[in-house]
Design an enzyme around this catalytic site. Structure first.
Site, PDB file in Angstrom:
ATOM      1  N   ASN A 113       0.867  -1.113  -0.040  1.00  0.00           N
ATOM      2  CA  ASN A 113      -0.044  -0.056  -0.147  1.00  0.00           C
ATOM      3  C   ASN A 113       0.947   1.293   0.043  1.00  0.00           C
ATOM      4  OD1 ASN A 113      -1.813   1.970   0.569  1.00  0.00           O
ATOM      5  ND2 ASN A 113      -2.433   1.704   2.642  1.00  0.00           N
ATOM      6  N   LYS A 120       0.179   4.235  -0.265  1.00  0.00           N
ATOM      7  CA  LYS A 120      -0.836   5.549   0.259  1.00  0.00           C
ATOM      8  C   LYS A 120      -0.493   6.710  -0.785  1.00  0.00           C
ATOM      9  CE  LYS A 120       0.130   3.059   4.618  1.00  0.00           C
ATOM     10  NZ  LYS A 120      -0.146   3.645   6.130  1.00  0.00           N
ATOM     11  N   HIS A 173      -9.656   1.294   4.819  1.00  0.00           N
ATOM     12  CA  HIS A 173      -8.409   1.477   5.306  1.00  0.00           C
ATOM     13  C   HIS A 173      -8.684   2.430   6.674  1.00  0.00           C
ATOM     14  CE1 HIS A 173      -4.206   2.440   6.551  1.00  0.00           C
ATOM     15  NE2 HIS A 173      -3.867   1.575   5.660  1.00  0.00           N
ATOM     16  N   GLU A 205      -6.938   4.798   7.653  1.00  0.00           N
ATOM     17  CA  GLU A 205      -6.725   6.053   7.403  1.00  0.00           C
ATOM     18  C   GLU A 205      -7.824   6.890   6.545  1.00  0.00           C
ATOM     19  OE1 GLU A 205      -2.847   5.321   5.406  1.00  0.00           O
ATOM     20  OE2 GLU A 205      -2.073   5.131   7.530  1.00  0.00           O
ATOM     21  N   GLU A 224      -5.215  -4.733  10.709  1.00  0.00           N
ATOM     22  CA  GLU A 224      -4.367  -3.858  10.948  1.00  0.00           C
ATOM     23  C   GLU A 224      -4.722  -2.973  12.174  1.00  0.00           C
ATOM     24  OE1 GLU A 224      -2.522  -2.592   6.920  1.00  0.00           O
ATOM     25  OE2 GLU A 224      -4.235  -1.446   6.947  1.00  0.00           O
ATOM     26  N   GLY A 283       2.674   2.478  10.816  1.00  0.00           N
ATOM     27  CA  GLY A 283       3.466   3.354  10.619  1.00  0.00           C
ATOM     28  C   GLY A 283       4.280   3.655  11.849  1.00  0.00           C
ATOM     29  N   SER A 315       3.512  -2.176  10.209  1.00  0.00           N
ATOM     30  CA  SER A 315       4.798  -2.160  10.635  1.00  0.00           C
ATOM     31  C   SER A 315       5.465  -3.578  10.334  1.00  0.00           C
ATOM     32  CB  SER A 315       5.213  -1.470  12.009  1.00  0.00           C
ATOM     33  OG  SER A 315       4.854  -0.203  12.152  1.00  0.00           O
TER      34      SER A 315
HETATM   35  C1  PEP Z   1      -0.971   0.074   6.106  1.00  0.00           C
HETATM   36  O1  PEP Z   1      -1.220   1.363   6.439  1.00  0.00           O
HETATM   37  O2  PEP Z   1      -1.618  -0.521   5.250  1.00  0.00           O
HETATM   38  C2  PEP Z   1       0.258  -0.325   6.758  1.00  0.00           C
HETATM   39  C3  PEP Z   1       0.281  -1.434   6.992  1.00  0.00           C
HETATM   40  O3  PEP Z   1       1.274   0.557   6.968  1.00  0.00           O
HETATM   41  P1  PEP Z   1       2.813   0.297   7.562  1.00  0.00           P
HETATM   42  O4  PEP Z   1       3.266  -1.213   6.893  1.00  0.00           O
HETATM   43  O5  PEP Z   1       3.589   1.545   7.367  1.00  0.00           O
HETATM   44  O6  PEP Z   1       2.553   0.313   8.946  1.00  0.00           O
END
Ligand code: PEP
Length: 253
Positions: free
Chosen positions: A15, A17, A101, A103, A171, A177, A216
């Site tokens: 992703n 983003k 997601h 976000e 998630e 992040g 992460s």
């Molecule tokens: C995400 O937002 O889908 C995600 C998993 O981000 P990160 O791997 O940077 O934590």
């Protein structure tokens, strides 16, 4: 049908983003080169910003690496400035789409009911949805993570998903992040709970959809996470932006 024939390959989806200009296509080409040279156990997808989707799909033509969108609108067309219809993603080469997601749930106030409508729109256009769920830190600390995520799964997944190809991405918001990951025990507990919810909604076919972990995931923790019970792949943010890191995660699947 046996249970093993219900099990699809794991999915590792990147992703991107709101990251990536034209030069980021070179990273995607490097990912495709690596995957195609050493076929992966997992299916691999890259979900770039919409501005890159068509070029990226063209750049990866002939590769096994799929492309996906990061959102779609519930309608097929019309007066929705700035939005993108599911068929437009398909037109730009996408095979998948990330929906719900955190976000988008947080930044754009998306509810689970809206996510469910988007899933229906995606299915109607022939896209495979990756439906995201996950609890906030406050909910985890309050001990209600399982209830929150169960409700998100129940309310974000329309009945139209029965028998369709889709995946769930668990998630935890506090792990996205931040460099923090959930413990393996927490991941396994949540994934088992999501699986039980899928079976209660879809019966036997609820055993099939991969449940991805996201938050992460990095080259140094991917193998342990991907080995955990009921982890059927990963949704990868930051570490998918660098081909070498993403390829290391793909190799761990
Ligand atoms: C995400 O937002 O889908 C995600 C998993 O981000 P990160 O791997 O940077 O934590």
């Amino acid at each position: 049908m046996t249970l093993s024939s219900l099990k699809p390959r794991p999915l590792i989806a990147g992703n991107w983003k709101m990251n990536g200009l034209a030069q980021a296509l070179d990273e995607a080409r490097a990912v495709a080169g690596g995957v195609d040279a050493r076929p992966a156990a997992a299916r691999v997808a890259i979900c770039p910003p919409a501005t890159l989707l068509h070029r990226l799909s063209q750049a990866l033509e002939g590769s096994s690496v799929l492309t996906g969108g990061q959102d779609c609108h519930v309608r097929t067309s019309g007066a929705h400035t700035g939005d993108i219809a599911a068929a437009m993603l398909v037109d730009a080469g996408a095979a998948l789409v990330i929906l719900g997601h955190s976000e988008r749930r947080e930044d754009h106030g998306e509810t689970s009911a809206l996510v469910a409508a988007k899933v229906e729109a995606a299915l109607a256009a022939g896209l495979e949805p990756i439906i995201c769920v996950g609890e906030s830190l406050a909910r985890r600390e309050a001990g209600s993570a399982l209830q929150v995520v169960t409700a998100q799964v129940r309310e974000s997944l329309p009945a139209a998903l029965a028998g369709q190809a889709f995946s769930i991405a668990y998630e935890p918001i506090w792990a996205i992040g931040t460099g923090r990951t959930a413990t393996i025990a927490d991941i396994e507990e949540m994934h088992a709970s999501i699986r039980a919810q899928l079976i209660s909604m879809f019966g036997e076919s609820g055993k099939a959809p991969p449940i991805l972990y996201g938050g992460s995931v990095k080259p140094d923790n991917a193998a342990e996470i991907l080995r955990a019970a009921e982890v059927g792949g990963a949704l990868v943010g930051g570490a998918s932006l660098k081909a070498a890191d993403f390829l290391a995660i793909i190799a761990a699947a």
